[in-house]
Design a protein around this motif. Structure first.
Motif, PDB file in Angstrom:
ATOM      1  N   ARG A  87      66.083  13.509  -9.467  1.00 29.76           N
ATOM      2  CA  ARG A  87      67.227  14.312  -9.912  1.00 29.76           C
ATOM      3  C   ARG A  87      68.234  13.452 -10.690  1.00 29.76           C
ATOM      4  N   ARG A  88      68.490  12.255 -10.207  1.00 27.20           N
ATOM      5  CA  ARG A  88      69.427  11.379 -10.915  1.00 27.20           C
ATOM      6  C   ARG A  88      68.895  11.016 -12.287  1.00 27.20           C
ATOM      7  N   TRP A  89      67.605  10.776 -12.417  1.00 25.90           N
ATOM      8  CA  TRP A  89      67.016  10.502 -13.723  1.00 25.90           C
ATOM      9  C   TRP A  89      67.228  11.682 -14.663  1.00 25.90           C
ATOM     10  N   GLN A  90      66.999  12.883 -14.166  1.00 30.06           N
ATOM     11  CA  GLN A  90      67.157  14.063 -15.011  1.00 30.06           C
ATOM     12  C   GLN A  90      68.603  14.233 -15.466  1.00 30.06           C
ATOM     13  N   GLU A  91      69.538  14.011 -14.562  1.00 28.88           N
ATOM     14  CA  GLU A  91      70.945  14.143 -14.927  1.00 28.88           C
ATOM     15  C   GLU A  91      71.352  13.094 -15.953  1.00 28.88           C
ATOM     16  N   ARG A  92      70.854  11.857 -15.799  1.00 31.80           N
ATOM     17  CA  ARG A  92      71.165  10.804 -16.760  1.00 31.80           C
ATOM     18  C   ARG A  92      70.575  11.119 -18.141  1.00 31.80           C
ATOM     19  N   CYS A  93      69.503  11.888 -18.164  1.00 29.61           N
ATOM     20  CA  CYS A  93      68.873  12.261 -19.437  1.00 29.61           C
ATOM     21  C   CYS A  93      69.453  13.545 -20.016  1.00 29.61           C
ATOM     22  N   GLY A  94      70.537  14.040 -19.444  1.00 31.38           N
ATOM     23  CA  GLY A  94      71.226  15.182 -20.030  1.00 31.38           C
ATOM     24  C   GLY A  94      70.954  16.518 -19.390  1.00 31.38           C
ATOM     25  N   ALA A  95      70.228  16.581 -18.297  1.00 32.71           N
ATOM     26  CA  ALA A  95      69.945  17.863 -17.663  1.00 32.71           C
ATOM     27  C   ALA A  95      71.214  18.454 -17.070  1.00 32.71           C
ATOM     28  N   ASP A  96      71.346  19.760 -17.184  1.00 37.30           N
ATOM     29  CA  ASP A  96      72.495  20.483 -16.642  1.00 37.30           C
ATOM     30  C   ASP A  96      72.335  20.613 -15.131  1.00 37.30           C
ATOM     31  N   ARG A  97      73.325  20.146 -14.382  1.00 38.37           N
ATOM     32  CA  ARG A  97      73.227  20.169 -12.922  1.00 38.37           C
ATOM     33  C   ARG A  97      73.046  21.575 -12.370  1.00 38.37           C
ATOM     34  N   SER A  98      73.639  22.559 -13.040  1.00 36.46           N
ATOM     35  CA  SER A  98      73.561  23.931 -12.523  1.00 36.46           C
ATOM     36  C   SER A  98      72.142  24.490 -12.586  1.00 36.46           C
ATOM     37  N   ARG A  99      71.269  23.855 -13.353  1.00 36.76           N
ATOM     38  CA  ARG A  99      69.893  24.350 -13.478  1.00 36.76           C
ATOM     39  C   ARG A  99      68.893  23.480 -12.721  1.00 36.76           C
ATOM     40  N   ILE A 100      69.371  22.609 -11.859  1.00 34.67           N
ATOM     41  CA  ILE A 100      68.480  21.728 -11.096  1.00 34.67           C
ATOM     42  C   ILE A 100      68.399  22.213  -9.659  1.00 34.67           C
ATOM     43  N   ARG A 101      67.184  22.360  -9.140  1.00 29.51           N
ATOM     44  CA  ARG A 101      66.941  22.716  -7.744  1.00 29.51           C
ATOM     45  C   ARG A 101      65.974  21.681  -7.159  1.00 29.51           C
ATOM     46  N   THR A 102      66.394  20.944  -6.173  1.00 28.61           N
ATOM     47  CA  THR A 102      65.500  19.971  -5.541  1.00 28.61           C
ATOM     48  C   THR A 102      64.515  20.705  -4.636  1.00 28.61           C
ATOM     49  N   VAL A 103      63.235  20.511  -4.877  1.00 25.81           N
ATOM     50  CA  VAL A 103      62.172  21.128  -4.068  1.00 25.81           C
ATOM     51  C   VAL A 103      61.268  20.002  -3.579  1.00 25.81           C
ATOM     52  N   TYR A 104      61.322  19.721  -2.298  1.00 27.70           N
ATOM     53  CA  TYR A 104      60.505  18.642  -1.750  1.00 27.70           C
ATOM     54  C   TYR A 104      59.025  19.025  -1.761  1.00 27.70           C
ATOM     55  N   PRO A 105      58.132  18.058  -1.940  1.00 28.51           N
ATOM     56  CA  PRO A 105      56.700  18.370  -1.897  1.00 28.51           C
ATOM     57  C   PRO A 105      56.291  18.848  -0.516  1.00 28.51           C
ATOM     58  N   GLY A 106      55.400  19.800  -0.488  1.00 23.38           N
ATOM     59  CA  GLY A 106      54.940  20.344   0.798  1.00 23.38           C
ATOM     60  C   GLY A 106      53.722  19.607   1.309  1.00 23.38           C
ATOM     61  N   MET A 107      53.696  19.356   2.608  1.00 21.35           N
ATOM     62  CA  MET A 107      52.582  18.661   3.232  1.00 21.35           C
ATOM     63  C   MET A 107      52.038  19.498   4.387  1.00 21.35           C
ATOM     64  N   ALA A 108      50.731  19.438   4.588  1.00 17.13           N
ATOM     65  CA  ALA A 108      50.103  20.161   5.692  1.00 17.13           C
ATOM     66  C   ALA A 108      50.423  19.451   7.001  1.00 17.13           C
ATOM     67  N   ASP A 109      51.019  20.160   7.933  1.00 16.21           N
ATOM     68  CA  ASP A 109      51.462  19.552   9.190  1.00 16.21           C
ATOM     69  C   ASP A 109      50.583  19.900  10.377  1.00 16.21           C
ATOM     70  N   ALA A 110      49.599  20.791  10.182  1.00 20.79           N
ATOM     71  CA  ALA A 110      48.837  21.287  11.329  1.00 20.79           C
ATOM     72  C   ALA A 110      48.081  20.170  12.051  1.00 20.79           C
ATOM     73  N   ARG A 111      47.528  19.221  11.295  1.00 23.09           N
ATOM     74  CA  ARG A 111      46.717  18.190  11.947  1.00 23.09           C
ATOM     75  C   ARG A 111      47.556  17.206  12.761  1.00 23.09           C
ATOM     76  N   PHE A 112      48.884  17.214  12.550  1.00 25.08           N
ATOM     77  CA  PHE A 112      49.760  16.320  13.308  1.00 25.08           C
ATOM     78  C   PHE A 112      50.426  17.024  14.492  1.00 25.08           C
ATOM     79  N   THR A 113      50.109  18.312  14.684  1.00 27.25           N
ATOM     80  CA  THR A 113      50.808  19.088  15.718  1.00 27.25           C
ATOM     81  C   THR A 113      50.544  18.534  17.110  1.00 27.25           C
ATOM     82  N   GLU A 114      49.278  18.257  17.399  1.00 25.42           N
ATOM     83  CA  GLU A 114      48.939  17.795  18.753  1.00 25.42           C
ATOM     84  C   GLU A 114      49.656  16.493  19.082  1.00 25.42           C
TER      85      GLU A 114
END
Length: 575
Positions: A280-307
């Protein structure tokens, strides 16, 4: 909704980068249709084929970046002049130095100059795309001697980069070749009404060249563009073009080109979704408008770690665990020196290093680590471990002691990360899914991921790393408390479900504010009812400035808040 998914060297190729999250996204949004437009990076990648695709992936169109065939079209005099004008504007914007934006008036200052260069670059880019669509022959023109001469004139022009003035003929040829490769998507036949022109939304899974087809589709058909960056492409280009790989003039010109292209992508995208605060900081430094930025973390499968996460008592209370790829950036030397300090305070402590080396460099580094461990911890009877029982072990997933990845995290009470360079720490999130207390170095997005559920120390500081490990080894209640908090945080922020839900909401937000203006027909030629999404903008001045883009990826009606409109004036009410 019809999504045009844009990838470069990634999904759906078997050997593609970041293919897992794209596959989970497509499979998770089964109510939408996906047309995948993929740029391949090598013949081998193309020949290896695709991963199994779900039914909602309607079509896959591919194009090579590693080669481009000339369509055989020879430009006439008017087309040649048109190409020369557009290409000259593009390379002039690339070659322009800081002096081009200097001025004294309110409209001629540095910001005005920078905006002018950005507009010149954009107009030239779309001019080349229009030329390719109407006349063809763009690949041949970009490879021509005229293109090299145009680039040379731009480098020698007043106000050009100082380094560009020093470019020699081999440098000019290298830059021209790179520009031809980067601009190949402009010549593709992806932008008609049977391709991206019919999409409701283009979703580029990276910036740079991968997003270029989205820019062209937006220019020709008004299709909105969403750009997701889990690793910033511009930063990758900067790191790739090191002093040992190219001449200074080549590095400066290519860095300028990719900077201009990235800025145009950020300027035209409706929404940008970085995967972490660093991107996000890289995008802002390159001129991206903050109002159009949404941080979306990568999704990981958690089922195998449940036990493991629900049974924290399986761990050895005296064991530290490190899990990852063995390479110098992980700084296992500092970890081993830190563990030597830990052993002075806790003689019964053990360290398990679980992971495979990354290439020949990793194999050599693993050998150095084994030698250092043998030096720091010689086999001797110490009253706790028998002779020949070294407290440091090097293991791999799939062995008798660690058959699976969850078993690796389950074997220790504290998970340690000692990296000096780290992007988004996937192994740290896996440890959080397993409910383990963690000690990490402050590198990359570590602090953002941990969020107060673990201990963070400076990198390359064995003493601080040792003190944090000893503190957790001596306090089981604190370990349990931090591990439970870490698991709760990981389940809230880093699962596949949250990733899919976030993108689903963003899709709805973008389409609701960027209606597709076209009429869709069925097989009989009749209009399809409800084929296009409801428009959020109602013609007429009474709506005025009250209709604004929502600050979240959720439509207003979904929040439960009342929807109000500006009341009519007395005259309007009388009418």
């Amino acid at each position: 909704m019809r999504i045009g998914l844009l990838t470069e060297g990634g999904y759906p190729f078997v050997s593609g980068d970041a293919g897992l999250w794209c596959d989970r996204l497509v499979r998770g949004l089964e109510q939408h249709e996906f047309d995948i437009h993929a740029l391949s990076r090598s013949r081998r990648q193309r020949d290896e084929g695709f991963v199994p695709l779900p039914p909602q992936a309607r079509r896959v169109r591919t194009a090579p970046l590693w080669t481009a065939e000339d369509d055989g079209v020879a430009h006439g005099r008017r087309a040649r002049r048109r190409f020369t004008e557009c290409y000259a504007e593009l390379v002039a914007a690339v070659c322009a130095g800081a002096e081009a934006g200097s001025g004294t008036g309110p409209d001629t200052g540095p910001e005005a100059g920078s905006a002018d260069l950005a507009d010149r670059f954009a107009n030239a880019l779309y001019g080349l795309a229009e030329l390719a669509r109407e006349e063809g022959g763009l690949v041949g023109a970009l490879r021509s001697d005229a293109a090299v001469r145009t680039l040379e004139r731009a480098c020698r022009a007043p106000g050009a980069l100082r380094t560009a003035h020093e470019a020699r003929v081999p440098d000019l040829l290298t830059v021209a070749t790179h520009l031809e490769r980067a601009l190949r998507p402009l010549s593709l036949d992806w932008y008609d009404e049977d391709g991206l022109g019919a999409a409701d939304l283009c979703h580029a899974t990276a910036g740079g060249t991968a997003a270029l087809p989205g820019l062209v589709a937006r220019h020709f058909a008004g299709v909105p563009l969403l750009v997701t960056e889990y690793g910033v492409q511009l930063r990758t280009h900067y790191l790739t073009l090191g002093p040992d790989t190219a001449a200074p003039a080549v590095r400066a010109l290519l860095a300028s080109f990719h900077g201009r292209l990235t800025a145009e992508v950020y300027r035209r995208a409706e929404v940008l979704t970085p995967g972490n605060a660093h991107a996000r900081r890289w995008q802002e430094r390159c001129g991206a408008d903050r109002s159009r930025i949404r941080t979306v973390y990568p999704g990981m499968a958690d089922a195998r770690f449940t036990e493991v996460g629900e049974c924290p008592d399986r761990s050895d209370p005296d064991t530290l665990v490190w899990v990852g790829r063995v390479e110098p950036a992980k700084d296992l030397f500092s970890l081993l020196h830190a563990f030597a300090e830990v052993r002075k305070e806790e003689p019964g402590a053990r360290l398990r290093i679980v992971g495979a080396p990354a290439g020949p460099e990793g194999e050599a580094y693993l050998g150095h680590c084994r030698a250092l461990a043998a030096q720091l911890f010689p086999d001797e009877a110490d009253g706790v471990h028998a002779v020949g029982d070294n407290p440091v072990s090097f293991e791999r997933i799939g062995g008798p002691e660690v058959p699976t990845l969850p078993d690796a995290y389950a074997s220790g009470a504290v998970v340690v990360l000692s990296s000096v360079v780290e992007g988004f720490p996937i192994g740290l999130i896996e440890a959080m899914f397993c409910g383990r207390a963690t000690v990490s170095t402050d590198a990359g997005a570590v602090v953002e991921v941990i969020g107060g559920t673990g201990l963070v120390v400076p990198p390359r500081n064995p003493r601080a790393l040792a003190e944090a490990c000893v503190a957790l080894l001596r306090d089981p209640e604190r370990r349990e408390r931090l591990g439970a908090a870490a698991r709760a945080r990981a389940l809230e922020l880093f699962t596949v479900e949250q990733n899919i839900a976030a993108f689903h909401g963003i899709y709805l937000e973008i389409v609701s504010h960027c209606p597709v203006r076209r009429v869709l027909l069925d097989d009989a030629g009749d209009p399809l009812p409800f084929a296009t999404p409801a428009e959020s903008r109602i013609p007429g001045r009474w709506t005025g400035p009250t209709v604004r883009p929502l600050p979240r990826a959720v439509p207003a009606w979904a929040t439960g808040a009342p929807v109000r409109a500006t009341p009519p004036t007395a005259a309007e009410g009388a009418r």
